[in-house]
Design a protein around this motif. Sequence first.
Motif, PDB file in Angstrom:
ATOM      1  N   ALA A  47      45.644  48.137  47.038  1.00  0.00           N
ATOM      2  CA  ALA A  47      45.215  47.197  48.089  1.00  0.00           C
ATOM      3  C   ALA A  47      43.696  47.016  48.053  1.00  0.00           C
ATOM      4  O   ALA A  47      43.180  45.901  48.186  1.00  0.00           O
ATOM      5  CB  ALA A  47      45.667  47.697  49.461  1.00  0.00           C
ATOM      6  N   LEU A  48      42.968  48.131  47.836  1.00  0.00           N
ATOM      7  CA  LEU A  48      41.499  48.049  47.763  1.00  0.00           C
ATOM      8  C   LEU A  48      41.065  47.235  46.549  1.00  0.00           C
ATOM      9  O   LEU A  48      40.103  46.464  46.619  1.00  0.00           O
ATOM     10  CB  LEU A  48      40.892  49.459  47.691  1.00  0.00           C
ATOM     11  N   GLU A  49      41.799  47.401  45.458  1.00  0.00           N
ATOM     12  CA  GLU A  49      41.455  46.657  44.246  1.00  0.00           C
ATOM     13  C   GLU A  49      41.639  45.160  44.470  1.00  0.00           C
ATOM     14  O   GLU A  49      40.822  44.348  44.025  1.00  0.00           O
ATOM     15  CB  GLU A  49      42.341  47.131  43.087  1.00  0.00           C
ATOM     16  N   GLU A  50      42.701  44.805  45.166  1.00  0.00           N
ATOM     17  CA  GLU A  50      42.948  43.384  45.443  1.00  0.00           C
ATOM     18  C   GLU A  50      41.855  42.800  46.347  1.00  0.00           C
ATOM     19  O   GLU A  50      41.447  41.647  46.180  1.00  0.00           O
ATOM     20  CB  GLU A  50      44.327  43.187  46.085  1.00  0.00           C
ATOM     21  N   LEU A  51      41.409  43.630  47.263  1.00  0.00           N
ATOM     22  CA  LEU A  51      40.308  43.191  48.131  1.00  0.00           C
ATOM     23  C   LEU A  51      39.065  42.910  47.280  1.00  0.00           C
ATOM     24  O   LEU A  51      38.347  41.924  47.493  1.00  0.00           O
ATOM     25  CB  LEU A  51      40.026  44.289  49.163  1.00  0.00           C
ATOM     26  N   MET A  52      38.843  43.764  46.286  1.00  0.00           N
ATOM     27  CA  MET A  52      37.714  43.554  45.376  1.00  0.00           C
ATOM     28  C   MET A  52      37.883  42.272  44.559  1.00  0.00           C
ATOM     29  O   MET A  52      36.912  41.557  44.300  1.00  0.00           O
ATOM     30  CB  MET A  52      37.545  44.760  44.449  1.00  0.00           C
ATOM     31  N   HIS A  53      39.133  41.987  44.166  1.00  0.00           N
ATOM     32  CA  HIS A  53      39.378  40.727  43.437  1.00  0.00           C
ATOM     33  C   HIS A  53      38.998  39.528  44.321  1.00  0.00           C
ATOM     34  O   HIS A  53      38.363  38.584  43.858  1.00  0.00           O
ATOM     35  CB  HIS A  53      40.865  40.601  43.043  1.00  0.00           C
ATOM     36  N   ALA A  54      39.430  39.600  45.583  1.00  0.00           N
ATOM     37  CA  ALA A  54      39.108  38.505  46.516  1.00  0.00           C
ATOM     38  C   ALA A  54      37.594  38.353  46.639  1.00  0.00           C
ATOM     39  O   ALA A  54      37.057  37.232  46.606  1.00  0.00           O
ATOM     40  CB  ALA A  54      39.731  38.780  47.891  1.00  0.00           C
ATOM     41  N   MET A  55      36.895  39.493  46.731  1.00  0.00           N
ATOM     42  CA  MET A  55      35.443  39.448  46.920  1.00  0.00           C
ATOM     43  C   MET A  55      34.717  38.925  45.681  1.00  0.00           C
ATOM     44  O   MET A  55      33.675  38.274  45.784  1.00  0.00           O
ATOM     45  CB  MET A  55      34.909  40.841  47.283  1.00  0.00           C
ATOM     46  N   LYS A  56      35.273  39.219  44.526  1.00  0.00           N
ATOM     47  CA  LYS A  56      34.686  38.719  43.277  1.00  0.00           C
ATOM     48  C   LYS A  56      34.704  37.175  43.284  1.00  0.00           C
ATOM     49  O   LYS A  56      33.724  36.536  42.908  1.00  0.00           O
ATOM     50  CB  LYS A  56      35.534  39.226  42.102  1.00  0.00           C
ATOM     51  N   ILE A  57      35.823  36.626  43.705  1.00  0.00           N
ATOM     52  CA  ILE A  57      35.940  35.156  43.740  1.00  0.00           C
ATOM     53  C   ILE A  57      35.065  34.589  44.868  1.00  0.00           C
ATOM     54  O   ILE A  57      34.400  33.560  44.698  1.00  0.00           O
ATOM     55  CB  ILE A  57      37.421  34.740  43.891  1.00  0.00           C
ATOM     56  N   TYR A  58      35.065  35.287  45.982  1.00  0.00           N
ATOM     57  CA  TYR A  58      34.210  34.916  47.126  1.00  0.00           C
ATOM     58  C   TYR A  58      32.750  34.800  46.660  1.00  0.00           C
ATOM     59  O   TYR A  58      32.059  33.821  46.928  1.00  0.00           O
ATOM     60  CB  TYR A  58      34.394  35.999  48.190  1.00  0.00           C
ATOM     61  N   ASP A  59      32.304  35.821  45.910  1.00  0.00           N
ATOM     62  CA  ASP A  59      30.921  35.809  45.411  1.00  0.00           C
ATOM     63  C   ASP A  59      30.699  34.682  44.408  1.00  0.00           C
ATOM     64  O   ASP A  59      29.640  34.045  44.414  1.00  0.00           O
ATOM     65  CB  ASP A  59      30.573  37.160  44.753  1.00  0.00           C
ATOM     66  N   HIS A  60      31.688  34.460  43.555  1.00  0.00           N
ATOM     67  CA  HIS A  60      31.547  33.396  42.547  1.00  0.00           C
ATOM     68  C   HIS A  60      31.386  32.035  43.231  1.00  0.00           C
ATOM     69  O   HIS A  60      30.553  31.218  42.821  1.00  0.00           O
ATOM     70  CB  HIS A  60      32.757  33.389  41.608  1.00  0.00           C
ATOM     71  N   ILE A  61      32.179  31.790  44.268  1.00  0.00           N
ATOM     72  CA  ILE A  61      32.079  30.506  44.990  1.00  0.00           C
ATOM     73  C   ILE A  61      30.646  30.322  45.499  1.00  0.00           C
ATOM     74  O   ILE A  61      30.034  29.269  45.314  1.00  0.00           O
ATOM     75  CB  ILE A  61      33.097  30.443  46.159  1.00  0.00           C
ATOM     76  N   HIS A  62      30.109  31.383  46.101  1.00  0.00           N
ATOM     77  CA  HIS A  62      28.744  31.279  46.639  1.00  0.00           C
ATOM     78  C   HIS A  62      27.705  31.098  45.537  1.00  0.00           C
ATOM     79  O   HIS A  62      26.775  30.301  45.677  1.00  0.00           O
ATOM     80  CB  HIS A  62      28.411  32.512  47.491  1.00  0.00           C
ATOM     81  N   GLU A  63      27.890  31.854  44.455  1.00  0.00           N
ATOM     82  CA  GLU A  63      26.935  31.739  43.337  1.00  0.00           C
ATOM     83  C   GLU A  63      26.901  30.331  42.752  1.00  0.00           C
ATOM     84  O   GLU A  63      25.899  29.908  42.189  1.00  0.00           O
ATOM     85  CB  GLU A  63      27.300  32.731  42.222  1.00  0.00           C
TER      86      GLU A  63
END
Length: 171
Positions: A47-63
């Motif tokens: 579950a924590l890993e999936e949260l990290m996946h979401a955050m990776k995409i979240y960061d990419h959108i902002h970048e």
Amino acid sequence: MLSDKMLEAFNKQVNAEMWSSYLYLSMSAWFEQQNLSGMAGWMKNQALEELMHAMKIYDHIHERGGAVTLTAINAPGTEWASPLAVFEATYEHECHVSSLINGLVDLAIGESDHASNAFLQWFVSEQVEEEDVANGIVEQMKLIGDDRGALFMIDRELGARPAPAAGPAEE
Ligand code: FEO
């Protein structure tokens, strides 16, 4: 700069990864109820890993200068017939996520978005691993059948999985 289509697709994927996290947390809770604490721990880390996946995409959108739009996360299932059924559902879900990632890569190529395509290759490799690991556990569980002793041994083995160490942006 992300195209509108790419931005919408990435925002949807943030939701899909958050839902994956929710699903695995629900599976973790189910394992706790079955007194299989090793499997519960494995699922919590998943579950924590999936949260990290979401955050990776979240960061990419902002970048890429895009706006993140968070939407409602659907409720996951709460009941499974057996530990094997949980891992079969995990494997099926990872295959589904792989198809979502492939769809994003197709879209990035269609939009000539080379930066997103390069970014997504990490997820392509990650999905190969995710499917392989889940399928490996399914096969192990099938082998042991109704052997309770072997089930507790697998539980202990899965409980040794370390928590994801890297932060959302690094992993
Ligand atoms: Fe984020 Fe397990 O796929």
